[in-house]
Design a protein around this motif. Structure first.
Motif, short mmCIF file in Angstrom:
data_model
loop_
_atom_site.label_atom_id
_atom_site.label_comp_id
_atom_site.label_asym_id
_atom_site.label_seq_id
_atom_site.Cartn_x
_atom_site.Cartn_y
_atom_site.Cartn_z
N PRO A 145 0.81 -1.22 0.00
CA PRO A 145 0.00 0.00 0.00
C PRO A 145 0.84 1.27 0.00
CG PRO A 145 -0.86 -1.59 1.58
CD PRO A 145 0.46 -2.11 1.12
N PHE A 146 2.03 1.24 0.65
CA PHE A 146 2.88 2.43 0.65
C PHE A 146 3.37 2.72 -0.77
CE2 PHE A 146 2.89 1.70 5.12
CZ PHE A 146 3.21 2.92 5.71
N PHE A 147 3.80 1.67 -1.47
CA PHE A 147 4.24 1.86 -2.85
C PHE A 147 3.08 2.33 -3.72
CE2 PHE A 147 4.53 0.21 -7.16
CZ PHE A 147 5.73 0.78 -7.58
N ALA A 148 1.90 1.73 -3.55
CA ALA A 148 0.74 2.10 -4.35
C ALA A 148 0.37 3.57 -4.14
CB ALA A 148 -0.44 1.19 -4.00
N THR A 149 0.39 4.01 -2.89
CA THR A 149 0.04 5.40 -2.59
C THR A 149 1.08 6.35 -3.16
OG1 THR A 149 -1.00 4.66 -0.53
CG2 THR A 149 -0.54 7.01 -0.75
N THR A 150 2.36 6.00 -3.00
CA THR A 150 3.43 6.86 -3.52
C THR A 150 3.34 6.98 -5.03
OG1 THR A 150 4.88 6.20 -1.70
CG2 THR A 150 5.93 7.17 -3.63
N LEU A 151 3.08 5.87 -5.71
CA LEU A 151 2.99 5.90 -7.17
C LEU A 151 1.78 6.71 -7.62
CD1 LEU A 151 3.96 5.00 -9.93
CD2 LEU A 151 2.74 2.85 -9.62
N ARG A 152 0.65 6.56 -6.94
CA ARG A 152 -0.56 7.29 -7.34
C ARG A 152 -0.39 8.79 -7.13
NH1 ARG A 152 -6.07 8.70 -5.33
NH2 ARG A 152 -7.49 8.32 -7.06
N VAL A 153 0.06 9.18 -5.94
CA VAL A 153 0.24 10.61 -5.66
C VAL A 153 1.40 11.17 -6.48
CG1 VAL A 153 0.83 12.29 -3.86
CG2 VAL A 153 -0.75 10.41 -3.36
N GLY A 154 2.50 10.40 -6.59
CA GLY A 154 3.64 10.86 -7.37
C GLY A 154 3.31 11.08 -8.83
N SER A 155 2.48 10.20 -9.39
CA SER A 155 2.07 10.37 -10.79
C SER A 155 1.28 11.66 -10.97
CB SER A 155 1.23 9.17 -11.23
OG SER A 155 1.96 7.97 -11.13
N GLY A 156 0.38 11.93 -10.02
CA GLY A 156 -0.37 13.17 -10.09
C GLY A 156 0.53 14.39 -9.97
N ALA A 157 1.51 14.32 -9.05
CA ALA A 157 2.43 15.45 -8.85
C ALA A 157 3.27 15.69 -10.09
CB ALA A 157 3.32 15.18 -7.64
N VAL A 158 3.79 14.62 -10.69
CA VAL A 158 4.63 14.76 -11.89
C VAL A 158 3.81 15.33 -13.05
CG1 VAL A 158 5.90 13.48 -13.65
CG2 VAL A 158 6.26 12.97 -11.23
#
Length: 301
Positions: free
Chosen positions: A188-201
């Protein structure tokens, strides 16, 4: 506690945290604008999530990264839900005001449940369907504006932005849920980071292309603004999103979205306490109905 109960508890945690977020971001949004606020918020959140996720990687580096399908699903979820969906959300807020926008956003759980049924094969029990109806009805009763306070520009044309935002939020949720269905061991930590990080990028790239990246960050450097944005990032796309994404690992998308979109029922009394206004009977009635609905959503039969 079984997986069903864990999912409900995490969704309630996300609900509480997301209900606090607007109180951190209200002042920055008015002073520097919603676009600069959202860009800074997502960049701060992505950096914080990377720091939180690194220890998770070292605990099990061989099984940390999933296959390509979850990567694609979570990336699309972040861009659709956190970037495009929020653009329409902010348009709705400016055109219709927060009351009507909150009302339009209550459509998202029903949209999510419908898409989950047709795309993921997830179904809800009769008590859970009744609970969803009570939550939606309770939120609608609490947020439906009085005639005397109706926004002058509220119309179906203006409401379209709120409806599109609710639809995109539902799509983002279903995509994130599908990622966990594809890989049950997805962290879940990886999933959250990827989801939020994709939005930020995605939002940062858009800012670079339009030439607003530097000016947006410069606006956020004010010592009275940045701490509020950091607070809003921690309660929203960091801890709140961790609870939300992890809940999708254990619970259906329709149930998770229904619970988390109860936030107006917490925001209204918090705003009443903060700004010294009074609660009406409809708000109290709507809150009770929604709480009964959540209890029914927890009925796994």
């Amino acid at each position: 506690m079984n997986n069903h109960g864990i999912g409900i508890s995490l969704a309630l945690g996300a609900l509480v945290l997301w209900s606090l977020t607007p109180f951190f971001l209200f002042s920055p949004g008015r002073r520097i604008g919603p676009y600069a606020t959202n860009l800074t918020r997502l960049l701060v959140a992505a950096a914080a999530l990377v720091v939180l996720t690194i220890p998770q990687y070292f605990s099990d580096p061989h099984h940390f990264f999933p296959g390509p399908a979850p990567w694609l699903l979570l990336t699309a979820s972040g861009v659709i839900g956190l970037v495009i969906g929020d653009i329409y959300l902010y348009r709705s807020l400016f055109q219709m005001g927060p009351e009507y926008t909150s009302l339009m956003m209550t459509l998202s759980p029903a949209i999510t449940a419908a898409m989950s049924f047709f795309l993921l094969g997830e179904t809800l029990s009769p008590p859970q369907l009744g609970g969803m109806a009570l939550v939606l009805g309770g939120v609608a009763a609490a947020t439906w504006p009085k005639r005397s306070s109706s926004h002058p520009h509220a119309s179906w044309r203006a409401a379209w932005n709120g409806i599109v935002s609710a639809l995109l939020q539902g799509v983002g949720t279903v995509l994130a849920r599908q990622a966990f269905l594809r890989d049950a061991n997805l962290n879940p930590f990886f999933a959250t980071t990827l989801r939020v990080g994709s939005g930020a990028v995605a939002l940062a790239l858009f800012a670079l292309v339009t030439g607003t990246f530097v000016s947006s960050l410069a606006k956020s450097r004010d010592s009275t603004i940045l701490p509020r944005i950091v607070g809003g990032a921690m309660t929203g796309p960091v801890i709140g999103m961790l609870c939300y994404i992890t809940a999708l690992k254990y619970q259906s998308a329709g149930v998770v979205t229904t619970i988390t979109f109860m936030s107006p029922l917490l925001i209204i009394p918090l705003g009443t306490w903060r700004y010294r206004t009074q609660l009406g009977r409809r708000v109290i009635f709507g809150g009770v109905a929604a709480l009964v609905g959540v209890a029914l959503l927890g009925w796994n039969s």
